[in-house]
Scaffold this motif. Structure first.
Motif, PDB file in Angstrom:
ATOM      1  N   TYR A 232       0.836  -1.212   0.000  1.00 46.48           N
ATOM      2  CA  TYR A 232       0.000   0.000   0.000  1.00 46.48           C
ATOM      3  C   TYR A 232       0.866   1.256   0.000  1.00 46.48           C
ATOM      4  CZ  TYR A 232      -3.835   3.141   1.356  1.00 46.48           C
ATOM      5  OH  TYR A 232      -4.776   4.150   1.399  1.00 46.48           O
ATOM      6  N   GLU A 242      -4.237  -1.344  -4.962  1.00 42.31           N
ATOM      7  CA  GLU A 242      -5.339  -2.264  -5.276  1.00 42.31           C
ATOM      8  C   GLU A 242      -5.085  -3.661  -4.692  1.00 42.31           C
ATOM      9  OE1 GLU A 242      -7.653  -4.108  -9.195  1.00 42.31           O
ATOM     10  OE2 GLU A 242      -6.224  -2.458  -9.427  1.00 42.31           O
ATOM     11  N   LYS A 243      -3.863  -4.152  -4.859  1.00 40.77           N
ATOM     12  CA  LYS A 243      -3.502  -5.471  -4.324  1.00 40.77           C
ATOM     13  C   LYS A 243      -3.553  -5.470  -2.796  1.00 40.77           C
ATOM     14  CE  LYS A 243      -1.719  -9.665  -4.250  1.00 40.77           C
ATOM     15  NZ  LYS A 243      -2.529 -10.846  -4.615  1.00 40.77           N
ATOM     16  N   ILE A 245      -5.409  -3.567  -0.811  1.00 42.17           N
ATOM     17  CA  ILE A 245      -6.806  -3.538  -0.360  1.00 42.17           C
ATOM     18  C   ILE A 245      -7.444  -4.910  -0.512  1.00 42.17           C
ATOM     19  CG2 ILE A 245      -9.101  -2.585  -0.874  1.00 42.17           C
ATOM     20  CD1 ILE A 245      -7.664   0.053  -1.562  1.00 42.17           C
ATOM     21  N   GLN A 246      -7.105  -5.593  -1.590  1.00 42.84           N
ATOM     22  CA  GLN A 246      -7.659  -6.937  -1.798  1.00 42.84           C
ATOM     23  C   GLN A 246      -7.180  -7.899  -0.716  1.00 42.84           C
ATOM     24  OE1 GLN A 246     -10.013  -7.970  -4.181  1.00 42.84           O
ATOM     25  NE2 GLN A 246     -10.032  -9.630  -2.667  1.00 42.84           N
ATOM     26  N   LEU A 247      -5.894  -7.826  -0.362  1.00 40.80           N
ATOM     27  CA  LEU A 247      -5.354  -8.694   0.694  1.00 40.80           C
ATOM     28  C   LEU A 247      -6.033  -8.405   2.022  1.00 40.80           C
ATOM     29  CD1 LEU A 247      -1.533  -8.623  -0.162  1.00 40.80           C
ATOM     30  CD2 LEU A 247      -3.058 -10.598  -0.340  1.00 40.80           C
ATOM     31  N   TRP A 248      -6.208  -7.124   2.371  1.00 37.43           N
ATOM     32  CA  TRP A 248      -6.882  -6.770   3.615  1.00 37.43           C
ATOM     33  C   TRP A 248      -8.330  -7.215   3.609  1.00 37.43           C
ATOM     34  CZ3 TRP A 248      -4.502  -1.244   3.234  1.00 37.43           C
ATOM     35  CH2 TRP A 248      -3.239  -1.243   3.838  1.00 37.43           C
ATOM     36  N   THR A 249      -8.984  -7.060   2.472  1.00 33.41           N
ATOM     37  CA  THR A 249     -10.394  -7.446   2.359  1.00 33.41           C
ATOM     38  C   THR A 249     -10.569  -8.941   2.560  1.00 33.41           C
ATOM     39  OG1 THR A 249     -10.800  -5.611   0.831  1.00 33.41           O
ATOM     40  CG2 THR A 249     -12.432  -7.370   0.870  1.00 33.41           C
ATOM     41  N   ASP A 250      -9.619  -9.718   2.060  1.00 37.26           N
ATOM     42  CA  ASP A 250      -9.685 -11.180   2.219  1.00 37.26           C
ATOM     43  C   ASP A 250      -9.527 -11.605   3.676  1.00 37.26           C
ATOM     44  OD1 ASP A 250     -10.026 -11.441  -0.491  1.00 37.26           O
ATOM     45  OD2 ASP A 250      -7.919 -11.904  -0.912  1.00 37.26           O
ATOM     46  N   SER A 252     -11.061 -10.891   6.459  1.00 37.53           N
ATOM     47  CA  SER A 252     -12.267 -10.234   6.973  1.00 37.53           C
ATOM     48  C   SER A 252     -12.402 -10.270   8.492  1.00 37.53           C
ATOM     49  CB  SER A 252     -13.514 -10.872   6.355  1.00 37.53           C
ATOM     50  OG  SER A 252     -13.553 -12.270   6.639  1.00 37.53           O
TER      51      SER A 252
END
Length: 371
Positions: A232, A242-243, A245-250, A252
């Motif tokens: 980030y 983008e990558k 945010i995707q890792l953090w979103t996964d 949960s």
């Protein structure tokens, strides 16, 4: 009887239901036989794992273990202690687990090594650090604990020697590195965090990244979270928001990932900020709690501000601890001595040296007034 016990201990699959029925029948006919009772009890453990069908298997397992302990079957003390610690079949009770583990007197070497591990784990949870140091400095740890558990044992010791009241940086680094030698993923993450922070060891973000990548490759959530932080912010890697945010979103259910997502949305989308930061705060994330305190401070919501900053301090956020001290001084200037003392006590309890000094000074003055 020993043959039956052996038989019940080695069946599997569909046969287990038949054998446990036989064991229960045998147990009813031989109520004072601890071997049969323990064997029957352990079958309920298989039910917990889903290998056999039984209603409320954990509760039944707990009841049977109590019977075994009351019949002075020594190995049962280990299993019952385990149930209190892991909270299955009964409520979590570290005190009873410790009592059962410390009064285990049998010569079962495997269980003795497991008990030593749980003594360290429970004492760490209870912050009985002196007891852990006593346990580990008066004996050869490698002889007292299973090899596959050594890594976590060393990791706990490393954390203790990073604690303010037990600070010994040489020992902390020594034990964390020993934990890494046993492939403990928490230790990899911790060393990476220390290298990234650069306060205890010289800052080395490239090496920190290597530790986070290793942990991430082995699905260690906090390592993935910190790898995302590097992505980030473009720290020794090409920036990829983008990558990240995707890792953090996964992640949960990871409090740090939720916190970072909240901070990402802080100036972009207030609703998303509050959703993620509140979820993180609900998991007692100290940074999320502090972030919420600042959010409510800007809204002039004093009750929620005080509530969240006190919780942030409780869970170790240094900014919150220092801010509580400054807040205490404001209440003193406003001549609100009750809140002043309350906040001063909090800040002192959480390690603020100025608050501790002021509190002692206040107590000394009050004692002089009363004499």
């Amino acid at each position: 009887q020993p043959a039956l016990v052996q038989l019940y201990g080695h069946v599997n699959g569909a046969d287990i239901n038949k054998q446990i029925t036989k064991a229960e029948t045998w147990s009813r006919k031989h109520k004072n036989d601890p071997d049969i009772l323990l064997t029957t009890s352990l079958k309920y453990h298989l039910a917990i794992a889903g290998f056999i069908n039984r209603l409320n298997p954990a509760e039944l397992f707990y009841e049977k273990m109590l019977e075994c302990v009351n019949m002075n079957y020594l190995d049962a003390r280990y299993y019952l202690g385990l149930m209190y610690y892991h909270e299955y079949g009964t409520k979590k009770n570290n005190k009873l687990a410790l009592e059962l583990f410390t009064t285990y007197k049998n010569n079962n070497t495997k269980l003795i090594k497991l008990i030593f591990y749980y003594l360290i784990k429970i004492n760490y949870e209870e912050e009985s650090f002196d007891k852990i140091i006593e346990l580990t400095t008066t004996t050869n740890i490698k002889k007292k604990i299973d090899t596959n558990l050594l890594g976590e044992c060393y990791y706990i010791l490393g954390l203790i020697y990073l604690h303010d009241n037990y600070m010994n940086l040489d020992l902390a680094i020594k034990y964390i590195n020993q934990s890494i030698e046993y492939d403990n993923l928490d230790a990899y993450f911790k060393m990476g965090a220390l290298l990234a922070e650069g306060k205890i060891v010289p800052q080395d973000n490239k090496k920190a990244l290597d530790y986070f990548i290793y942990g991430s490759d082995h699905n260690h959530e906090d390592s993935i979270c910190n790898l995302a932080y590097f992505l980030y912010n473009g720290i020794v890697v090409n920036q990829n928001i983008e990558k990240a945010i995707q890792l953090w979103t996964d992640l949960s259910s990871n409090s740090n990932a939720l916190y970072y997502l909240g901070e990402h949305y802080a100036n972009l989308n207030e609703k998303e900020y509050l959703i993620h930061i509140q979820k993180s705060a609900d998991l007692n994330n100290k940074n999320a709690l502090y972030s919420l305190s600042q959010y409510y401070k800007k809204l002039n919501d004093e009750d929620n501000y005080i509530k969240h900053i006190e919780l942030a301090a409780k869970y170790g956020n240094k900014d919150a601890i220092n801010e509580i001290y400054k807040l205490a001084i404001q209440y003193k200037d406003d001549n609100n001595m009750e809140i002043y003392i309350h906040l001063l006590q909090l800040s002192s309890n959480y390690g603020n040296s100025l608050a501790k000094y002021d509190l002692n000074d206040y107590s000394r003055i009050e004692n002089l007034r009363n004499t």
